[in-house]
Design a protein around this motif. Structure first.
Motif, mmCIF file in Angstrom:
data_model
loop_
_atom_site.group_PDB
_atom_site.id
_atom_site.type_symbol
_atom_site.label_atom_id
_atom_site.label_comp_id
_atom_site.label_asym_id
_atom_site.label_seq_id
_atom_site.Cartn_x
_atom_site.Cartn_y
_atom_site.Cartn_z
ATOM 1 N N ARG A 37 0.659 -1.243 -0.053
ATOM 2 C CA ARG A 37 -0.162 0.320 0.072
ATOM 3 C C ARG A 37 0.800 1.172 0.073
ATOM 4 O O ARG A 37 0.228 2.478 -0.305
ATOM 5 C CB ARG A 37 -0.925 0.077 1.129
ATOM 6 C CG ARG A 37 -2.090 -0.872 1.096
ATOM 7 C CD ARG A 37 -2.890 -1.174 2.258
ATOM 8 N NE ARG A 37 -3.599 -2.523 2.476
ATOM 9 C CZ ARG A 37 -5.055 -2.361 2.159
ATOM 10 N NH1 ARG A 37 -5.591 -1.199 2.008
ATOM 11 N NH2 ARG A 37 -5.616 -3.421 2.192
ATOM 12 N N VAL A 38 2.283 1.196 0.303
ATOM 13 C CA VAL A 38 2.882 2.491 0.363
ATOM 14 C C VAL A 38 3.785 2.457 -1.125
ATOM 15 O O VAL A 38 3.571 3.482 -1.516
ATOM 16 C CB VAL A 38 3.740 2.633 1.638
ATOM 17 C CG1 VAL A 38 4.746 3.608 1.550
ATOM 18 C CG2 VAL A 38 3.181 2.362 2.945
ATOM 19 N N TRP A 39 4.332 1.391 -1.229
ATOM 20 C CA TRP A 39 5.301 1.318 -2.551
ATOM 21 C C TRP A 39 4.544 1.476 -3.660
ATOM 22 O O TRP A 39 5.053 2.298 -4.657
ATOM 23 C CB TRP A 39 6.202 0.075 -2.491
ATOM 24 C CG TRP A 39 7.067 0.132 -1.400
ATOM 25 C CD1 TRP A 39 7.234 -0.419 -0.039
ATOM 26 C CD2 TRP A 39 8.438 1.210 -1.298
ATOM 27 N NE1 TRP A 39 8.302 0.044 0.556
ATOM 28 C CE2 TRP A 39 9.321 0.930 -0.197
ATOM 29 C CE3 TRP A 39 8.798 2.189 -2.383
ATOM 30 C CZ2 TRP A 39 10.164 1.383 0.291
ATOM 31 C CZ3 TRP A 39 9.895 2.672 -1.898
ATOM 32 C CH2 TRP A 39 10.854 2.245 -0.732
ATOM 33 N N ALA A 40 3.335 0.941 -4.046
ATOM 34 C CA ALA A 40 2.692 1.008 -5.194
ATOM 35 C C ALA A 40 2.323 2.407 -5.799
ATOM 36 O O ALA A 40 2.421 2.776 -6.765
ATOM 37 C CB ALA A 40 1.554 -0.034 -5.223
ATOM 38 N N PRO A 41 1.645 3.178 -4.534
ATOM 39 C CA PRO A 41 1.271 4.592 -5.001
ATOM 40 C C PRO A 41 2.487 5.322 -5.288
ATOM 41 O O PRO A 41 2.555 6.279 -6.245
ATOM 42 C CB PRO A 41 0.455 5.164 -3.949
ATOM 43 C CG PRO A 41 0.125 3.885 -3.285
ATOM 44 C CD PRO A 41 1.190 2.783 -3.450
ATOM 45 N N LEU A 42 3.517 5.102 -4.699
ATOM 46 C CA LEU A 42 4.884 5.896 -4.845
ATOM 47 C C LEU A 42 5.535 5.696 -6.450
ATOM 48 O O LEU A 42 5.797 6.723 -6.845
ATOM 49 C CB LEU A 42 5.992 5.681 -3.691
ATOM 50 C CG LEU A 42 7.137 6.470 -3.685
ATOM 51 C CD1 LEU A 42 6.831 8.041 -3.329
ATOM 52 C CD2 LEU A 42 7.965 6.012 -2.482
ATOM 53 N N ILE A 43 5.519 4.359 -6.637
ATOM 54 C CA ILE A 43 6.231 3.998 -7.764
ATOM 55 C C ILE A 43 5.144 4.665 -8.964
ATOM 56 O O ILE A 43 5.731 4.972 -9.944
ATOM 57 C CB ILE A 43 6.199 2.531 -7.764
ATOM 58 C CG1 ILE A 43 7.497 2.135 -6.898
ATOM 59 C CG2 ILE A 43 6.567 2.151 -9.403
ATOM 60 C CD1 ILE A 43 7.705 0.647 -6.918
ATOM 61 N N GLY A 44 3.599 4.420 -8.699
ATOM 62 C CA GLY A 44 2.736 5.041 -9.792
ATOM 63 C C GLY A 44 3.207 6.514 -10.101
ATOM 64 O O GLY A 44 3.060 7.013 -11.092
ATOM 65 N N PHE A 45 3.624 7.301 -8.842
ATOM 66 C CA PHE A 45 3.705 8.848 -9.151
ATOM 67 C C PHE A 45 4.865 9.056 -9.873
ATOM 68 O O PHE A 45 4.633 9.537 -10.984
ATOM 69 C CB PHE A 45 4.090 9.366 -7.779
ATOM 70 C CG PHE A 45 4.183 10.888 -7.710
ATOM 71 C CD1 PHE A 45 3.322 11.536 -7.854
ATOM 72 C CD2 PHE A 45 5.717 11.176 -7.769
ATOM 73 C CE1 PHE A 45 3.720 13.112 -7.904
ATOM 74 C CE2 PHE A 45 6.065 12.456 -7.815
ATOM 75 C CZ PHE A 45 5.088 13.404 -7.754
ATOM 76 N N PHE A 46 6.102 8.508 -9.810
ATOM 77 C CA PHE A 46 7.375 8.576 -10.800
ATOM 78 C C PHE A 46 6.613 7.798 -12.227
ATOM 79 O O PHE A 46 7.368 8.561 -13.197
ATOM 80 C CB PHE A 46 8.363 7.928 -10.057
ATOM 81 C CG PHE A 46 8.956 8.923 -8.829
ATOM 82 C CD1 PHE A 46 9.610 10.008 -9.091
ATOM 83 C CD2 PHE A 46 8.603 8.342 -7.607
ATOM 84 C CE1 PHE A 46 9.749 10.659 -8.087
ATOM 85 C CE2 PHE A 46 8.868 9.129 -6.626
ATOM 86 C CZ PHE A 46 9.541 10.331 -6.757
ATOM 87 N N GLU A 47 6.287 6.735 -12.225
ATOM 88 C CA GLU A 47 6.016 6.212 -13.412
ATOM 89 C C GLU A 47 4.956 7.150 -14.345
ATOM 90 O O GLU A 47 5.211 7.329 -15.418
ATOM 91 C CB GLU A 47 5.041 4.855 -13.408
ATOM 92 C CG GLU A 47 4.297 4.403 -14.454
ATOM 93 C CD GLU A 47 3.309 3.587 -13.924
ATOM 94 O OE1 GLU A 47 2.500 3.110 -15.137
ATOM 95 O OE2 GLU A 47 3.013 3.014 -12.972
#
Length: 177
Positions: A37-47
């Motif tokens: 729940r923390v890493w997926a949105p953070l990676i999505g932001f940079f993606e």
């Protein structure tokens, strides 16, 4: 930055940007399936930041076949890089089933000696009795488990699947959150 992206280096930059955003997308989707729940949105932001820049330049230069090829080629290469990254990360678990006509007990003991939980069953195959060895292992341990199976039971049938849920057992005596 705009001058660089519109120059002859632009298609190459777009190519590498697409590799980056597609690779991140692959990892993000795997993390979503693993409930990160923390890493997926953070990676999505940079993606999405990378994608917006690459797509914006490619759309502005649709008349340039090199920019279009850089965009499409980066997408294809990004899929390969994303799959490679996922394989190296080896997140999660694998359910291993071995059907051995000989040395099944030896294999079960060897897997236990390496710290894996094992269930051993007696079964009957087309050609007679078989030992059925069942285990759930961490994906990062899968190459070593496959090598052990091949060494101890070279003629065994091996099946590997990804479990969708694991509850209790030797790995998780309490329910996972």
């Amino acid at each position: 930055m705009e001058a660089l992206l519109t120059s002859t280096l632009g298609p190459l930059i777009i190519f590498f940007m697409r590799i980056g955003d597609v690779s991140l997308a692959t990892v993000r989707m795997i993390l979503i399936m693993r409930n990160a729940r923390v890493w997926a949105p953070l990676i999505g932001f940079f993606e999405v930041l990378i994608w917006l820049m690459a797509a914006g330049v490619a759309i502005q230069h649709l008349d340039s076949p090199w920019h279009v090829l850089g965009y499409a080629g980066g997408f294809a290469a990004g899929n390969l890089v994303g799959l490679w990254m996922e394989e190296r990360m080896a997140l999660g678990f694998a359910s291993v089933q071995v059907f051995a006509t000989a040395q099944g007990g030896e294999l079960a003991e060897a897997l236990r000696a390496f710290g894996h939980g094992v269930t051993q069953l007696e079964g009957r195959g087309r050609e007679g009795p078989v030992d059925v060895i069942l285990s759930v292992v961490k994906r990062k341990d899968l190459p070593a488990v496959r090598a052990l199976v091949t060494d101890l039971t070279p003629n065994a049938f091996l099946s590997v699947e990804e479990p969708t849920a694991i509850q209790k057992g030797w790995m998780f005596p309490k329910r996972r959150k």
